[in-house]
Design a protein around this motif. Structure first.
Motif, mmCIF file in Angstrom:
data_model
loop_
_atom_site.group_PDB
_atom_site.id
_atom_site.type_symbol
_atom_site.label_atom_id
_atom_site.label_comp_id
_atom_site.label_asym_id
_atom_site.label_seq_id
_atom_site.Cartn_x
_atom_site.Cartn_y
_atom_site.Cartn_z
ATOM 1 N N HIS A 237 0.837 -1.208 0.000
ATOM 2 C CA HIS A 237 0.000 0.000 0.000
ATOM 3 C C HIS A 237 0.872 1.258 0.000
ATOM 4 C CE1 HIS A 237 -2.835 3.043 1.407
ATOM 5 N NE2 HIS A 237 -2.032 3.276 2.424
ATOM 6 N N TRP A 238 1.891 1.245 0.821
ATOM 7 C CA TRP A 238 2.790 2.410 0.964
ATOM 8 C C TRP A 238 3.510 2.694 -0.360
ATOM 9 C CZ3 TRP A 238 8.167 3.282 1.067
ATOM 10 C CH2 TRP A 238 8.581 4.475 1.694
ATOM 11 N N GLY A 246 2.966 10.407 -4.138
ATOM 12 C CA GLY A 246 4.205 10.929 -3.562
ATOM 13 C C GLY A 246 4.275 10.839 -2.049
ATOM 14 N N GLY A 247 3.384 10.082 -1.446
ATOM 15 C CA GLY A 247 3.434 9.928 0.008
ATOM 16 C C GLY A 247 2.107 9.472 0.576
ATOM 17 N N THR A 248 2.140 9.032 1.806
ATOM 18 C CA THR A 248 0.919 8.646 2.521
ATOM 19 C C THR A 248 1.127 8.907 4.006
ATOM 20 O OG1 THR A 248 -0.646 6.853 2.968
ATOM 21 C CG2 THR A 248 1.661 6.240 2.814
ATOM 22 N N MET A 271 8.492 7.369 7.899
ATOM 23 C CA MET A 271 7.084 7.732 7.768
ATOM 24 C C MET A 271 6.860 9.162 8.240
ATOM 25 S SD MET A 271 5.309 4.252 9.213
ATOM 26 C CE MET A 271 5.882 2.639 8.667
ATOM 27 N N LEU A 272 5.866 9.801 7.648
ATOM 28 C CA LEU A 272 5.485 11.149 8.039
ATOM 29 C C LEU A 272 4.003 11.122 8.393
ATOM 30 C CD1 LEU A 272 6.500 14.076 8.291
ATOM 31 C CD2 LEU A 272 5.733 14.448 5.925
ATOM 32 N N ASN A 273 3.702 11.609 9.589
ATOM 33 C CA ASN A 273 2.322 11.554 10.061
ATOM 34 C C ASN A 273 1.668 12.929 9.871
ATOM 35 O OD1 ASN A 273 -0.005 10.596 11.187
ATOM 36 N ND2 ASN A 273 0.682 10.788 13.305
ATOM 37 N N TYR A 274 0.786 13.036 8.871
ATOM 38 C CA TYR A 274 0.059 14.276 8.643
ATOM 39 C C TYR A 274 -1.394 13.919 8.349
ATOM 40 C CZ TYR A 274 1.203 12.915 3.833
ATOM 41 O OH TYR A 274 1.364 12.227 2.657
ATOM 42 N N ILE A 275 -2.235 14.915 8.281
ATOM 43 C CA ILE A 275 -3.673 14.678 8.194
ATOM 44 C C ILE A 275 -4.183 14.928 6.781
ATOM 45 C CG2 ILE A 275 -5.943 15.490 8.967
ATOM 46 C CD1 ILE A 275 -4.656 16.050 11.695
ATOM 47 N N ILE A 276 -4.912 13.961 6.232
ATOM 48 C CA ILE A 276 -5.669 14.091 4.990
ATOM 49 C C ILE A 276 -7.108 13.707 5.318
ATOM 50 C CG2 ILE A 276 -6.025 13.192 2.661
ATOM 51 C CD1 ILE A 276 -3.074 12.687 2.432
#
Length: 931
Positions: A237-238, A246-248, A271-276
């Motif tokens: 998935h990643w 370009g990222g998840t 990994m980068l933890n951001y909100i979508i």
């Protein structure tokens, strides 16, 4: 993912029906399907729709008391909410909680989930059969219901969604401390060594638990994914997301599994933890409205109670609990005593060094709990009192403390509990004995006789025995001042603080070939955490006789599987066995077995984790698989008097009313019990005295103490043979009013054991009772009877040193003072000693005969006086080492004679200090025994 649209629902019943439909679809007879149910969104100025559960399915958690819980600890708070709403669980470990639903700000309603929608999997292990006896289980559908869905600014706070479980999620829930906390419970079921972290037992528990979870879910046909497959799926998935967008967003902490993370492909991903959005976020959990109480109102209610409580406390009799502790055991038990006595008395507790003796005259009740160090001294935090008592006993009290020793103490009551170890001989309980002598001289009145609990002999039982009876006598003494009812007294004596751990056992046939192949020394090593080895009896020689004509023997033992290492003066620890005659008699009286040689497995009831509904039985290394005959022969002590708890258990199995009454009297009346125990009746004596008692084996084993080892001084020198060791002992036989023979268990066993028999033993090394490295140091040996045993190892080593000595090198004096009764009966190793004297290995040898008609009656201490000039010269001026071995009474007499000898050159105070320093410098060593 299947969507269930519940935005039309207006009542909790409609919500419940929709959630049941969700669960029915998701469960799918175990073939779990993903689903989501969405209720009405949050609307401004309107009340929210709410699911109070964090998951649709969860297990309840209950607080049984201040320290015990059952079920899921994380759900205790929510369980209390459900109970306040009227729900009542069965209070088992796996009660499924109801769904608590709320609409339009109304009171929440609860609904039981229909059983047909609850698929639960019993957890078993593919290898460990007893794993299933832990009665663990888990539900199939993990449906999250406590999060809020933010869909582009529209908030759906009432949502439930599910996928299926990954094995480590359930593994965490079962083992984490704030959930089911089953880590140690499972370790015991797997028979793992939990004594230290280095055994990695926690890791092994997690591995085997996760194996069991995967095995059980797959066997039940319920969907589950293992951590490695899930990790590989996430990587795909990643990679797709990285290629397409370009990222998840990813939370590394949550994505990585809770075990074996470093060997999965996701461990090294950055990994980068951001909100979508859309996005699930945590929200505050609902809770019942609380009634607020103003502080002023609260204080108005509390003040009268506090005033009344303080008044009652002030008029209670005062009780001071004082303790001195070396290892913390005395301190811990003092705190337990404090909690109990605080229910009745105005109680305070403090370490002995902090107590001001000037306050002693104003006390009403003093309870003192202290241990003793190996050399008979006080623990460090009791040193102030010990120093004061020594000053008192030597009339060396400072004048400012005169009023302490001249006060009136007749109204002060006290009781003392000592903790010690009988293997230290006359030093056993020396400090509490010193204190009681001091208190008696001051005039304090003992409310209950001193008890000294021996760590080698049912220590905890004796400590609780003292606590119960000291409390009982204290309540009697101060009954008029206490102003408590009989019911309150009964509640106090029913307190858990007074109850020892009552063991319950069960047994069943066992046929594990690996366990059956284990030998006695391996099993005993596991029980007692020792490193026992098999030693073969290769030689036995009768070298004398005792006054009762029982033999004195020299026995040679040989290690059969490895070389051994020891120094002259060291000991060997040996496990004996009960006599076949006594074992056969007890077997003939058991009521529940005919095949005494069938291997059985024993399990112990874990009372902490058992409930009224379900019991948890676990294996315990102290109760290995064995036959009933092996248990009574090798592992449990049938020679000691049975405990009061043992008498209580046998009373329940007495068929005769009089037997039952007499046994109950022994179980409840400490004076009657102590009188009976004074004759040292063994289990055979008890069963012969109470003919109607035919014990159940499981009940009997639960109250029998484990067989203790015995220590013997080594009577040989290692240089002679790297695998052999000699011991010297007399067969003990005690006079008893009972019919059965009362022999020393280990000495009789070794005397009767045939050549070639293997016995479990271990060399015990020490740096105390050993020869100095400097061969020019004078040696003075003083012993009586079999107390000559360690000196034989000394002189064998000296023979070797004598042969190796070079020209110009000088050996120090090597002197033996020896006492025995009769030259022909118990002058042990006479030929060896005469040869040693003839060859100048022994520079001096002095023997005293106390019962031989052909010689003047003399004791070994009198021989010391005859040679006092020599002893003074060697000890004071030549730094001689003194070694004393024999019974404690003899050792005390010898010590006093030596003090008298030294007093020719110094006053009594300096003599005491001189002998104390000799001990500290390892120049005065004692090897003492009491039998």
């Amino acid at each position: 993912m299947k969507l269930f649209d519940g935005r039309h629902c207006t009542t909790t019943k409609e919500m419940f029906d929709m959630l049941c439909e969700h669960l029915r679809y998701a469960t799918n007879d175990g073939n779990i399907r993903s689903a989501i149910t969405v209720f009405r969104q949050r609307i401004k100025n309107k009340h929210d729709f709410k699911i109070w559960n964090t998951q649709l399915i969860n297990y309840a958690g209950y607080e049984l008391n201040d320290s015990e819980t059952i079920g899921d600890k994380s759900q205790i708070g929510f369980t209390k909410i459900c109970e306040k709403l009227g729900w009542r669980g069965k209070r088992t470990e796996f009660d499924v909680l109801p769904l608590v639903l709320q609409v339009d700000g109304k009171e929440p309603d609860f609904y039981e989930i229909p059983p047909e929608l609850l698929v639960q999997v019993d957890i078993a292990h593919p290898k460990y059969e007893n794993f299933k006896e832990l009665n663990l289980k888990w539900f199939a559908v993990p449906a999250v219901s406590g999060m809020c869905l933010d869909a582009g600014g529209i908030y759906f706070n009432c949502v439930a969604f599910n996928g299926w479980y990954m094995n480590t999620e359930i593994g965490r829930d079962l083992t984490e401390p704030n959930r089911y906390d089953k880590l140690k419970v499972i370790a015991r079921a797997l028979d793992l060594d939990t004594s230290a972290n280095v055994t990695l037992w926690k890791d092994e528990v997690l591995l085997e638990t996760n194996k069991a979870i995967l095995y059980s879910f797959n066997k039940a046909g319920v969907t589950i994914v293992d951590l490695h497959t899930a990790s590989e799926s996430f990587v795909k998935h990643w990679e797709n997301e990285m290629r397409l967008r370009g990222g998840t967003p990813s939370d590394w902490v949550w994505i990585n599994p809770s075990m074996s993370a470093h060997i999965t492909p996701i461990f090294g991903l950055e990994m980068l933890n951001y909100i979508i959005k859309p996005y699930f976020e945590y929200q505050e959990l609902p809770r019942l409205a609380r009634k607020s109480i103003k502080f002023k109102t609260l204080m108005k209610s509390l003040v009268p109670f506090l005033i009344s409580f303080n008044k009652k406390k002030k008029i209670r009799p005062k009780c001071s609990i004082l303790y001195a502790s070396q290892t913390g055991k005395s301190e811990n038990f003092s705190n337990q005593t404090f909690k109990l006595f605080s229910k009745v008395f105005n109680t305070k507790i403090m370490v002995l060094n902090d107590y001001n003796l000037r306050n002693l005259i104003n006390e009403e009740l003093v309870l003192l709990i202290t241990s003793t160090t190996g050399n008979g001294d006080s623990p460090i935090n009791g040193k102030n009192l010990e120093d004061f008592i020594i000053q008192f006993n030597t009339n060396n009290i400072n004048k400012k403390n005169d009023f302490i020793v001249n006060g009136e103490y007749s109204k002060v009551r006290f009781s003392i509990l000592g903790l010690g170890d009988t293997s230290y001989g006359d030093n056993f309980g020396a400090f509490p004995k010193l204190i009681i002598s001091f208190f008696n001289k001051l005039g304090l009145k003992e409310i209950y006789p001193m008890v000294i609990a021996d760590q080698m002999d049912n220590e905890e039982e004796k400590m609780l025995f003292w606590l119960k009876n000291a409390l009982n006598e204290s309540i009697k003494e101060f009954r008029t001042k206490l102003k408590i009812t009989e019911n309150e007294i009964k509640e106090i004596f029913d307190s858990k603080l007074l109850k020892g751990k009552k063991l319950k056992l069960r047994s069943f046939p066992f046929s594990d070939s690996k366990q059956m192949a284990k030998n006695i020394w391996t099993i005993l090593s596991s029980i007692f955490e020792k490193n026992l080895r098999p030693f073969e009896i290769v030689e036995k020689e009768i070298i004398g006789h005792q006054p009762n004509n029982e033999p004195i023997l020299r026995v040679k033992l040989r290690s059969i599987d490895c070389d051994i290492n020891y120094s002259p003066g060291n000991h060997i620890e040996i496990f004996g066995q009960n006599s076949r005659e006594n074992v056969d008699f007890i077997l003939s009286r058991l009521n529940n077995s005919s095949d005494f040689d069938e291997i059985i497995r024993l399990e112990v009831l874990d009372e902490n984790l058992s409930t009224n509904v379900s019991e948890l039985w676990l294996s315990d290394k102290k109760y290995p698989a064995m036959s009933i005959r092996q248990a009574l022969t090798h592992y449990f002590d049938i020679a000691k008097p049975l405990s009061q708890e043992g008498c209580r258990v046998l009373a329940l199995q007495a068929l005769n009313e009089k037997d039952r009454e007499n046994l109950n009297k022994l179980a409840t009346d400490w004076k009657a019990y102590e009188t009976w125990k004074a004759d040292y009746p063994n289990l055979v004596d008890l069963l012969k005295s109470f003919f109607s008692v035919n014990p159940d084996f499981n009940s009997l084993l639960a109250v029998l103490p484990h067989l203790s080892s015995r220590f013997y001084s080594i009577s040989s020198c290692l240089s002679k043979n790297k695998r052999e060791v000699d011991i010297t002992f007399g067969v003990l036989k005690n006079v008893s009013k009972f019919e059965s023979s009362h022999y020393g268990l280990c000495t009789k066993f070794m005397a009767d054991a045939p050549i070639g028999m293997l016995i479990p033993a271990e060399i015990i090394q020490s740096n105390k009772f050993i020869l100095p490295k400097d061969l020019s140091t004078p040696i003075i040996m003083i012993g009586t009877g079999t107390g000559i045993a360690p000196f034989r190892s000394f002189w064998q080593q000296r023979q070797i040193d004598h042969q190796k000595v070079t020209i110009g090198e000088k050996l120090g004096h090597f002197i033996l003072f020896y006492g025995c009764r009769d030259k022909e009966k118990d002058f042990l190793y006479r030929d060896e000693l005469e040869f040693l004297k003839k060859t100048n290995v022994l520079t001096e040898f002095h023997v005293a005969f106390s019962r031989d008609k052909n010689f003047p009656k003399k004791y070994v201490q009198e021989k010391l006086v005859q040679h006092s000039n020599k002893i003074r010269e060697l000890v004071i001026n030549k730094n001689a080492h003194i070694y004393v071995c024999g019974r404690s009474h003899m050792a005390n007499e010898v010590k006093q004679k030596l003090k008298d000898i030294f007093s020719e050159q110094m006053n009594s105070q300096k003599v005491d200090e001189f002998v104390t320093n000799l001990k500290k410098d390892n120049r005065y060593n004692e090897d003492i025994f009491n039998s």
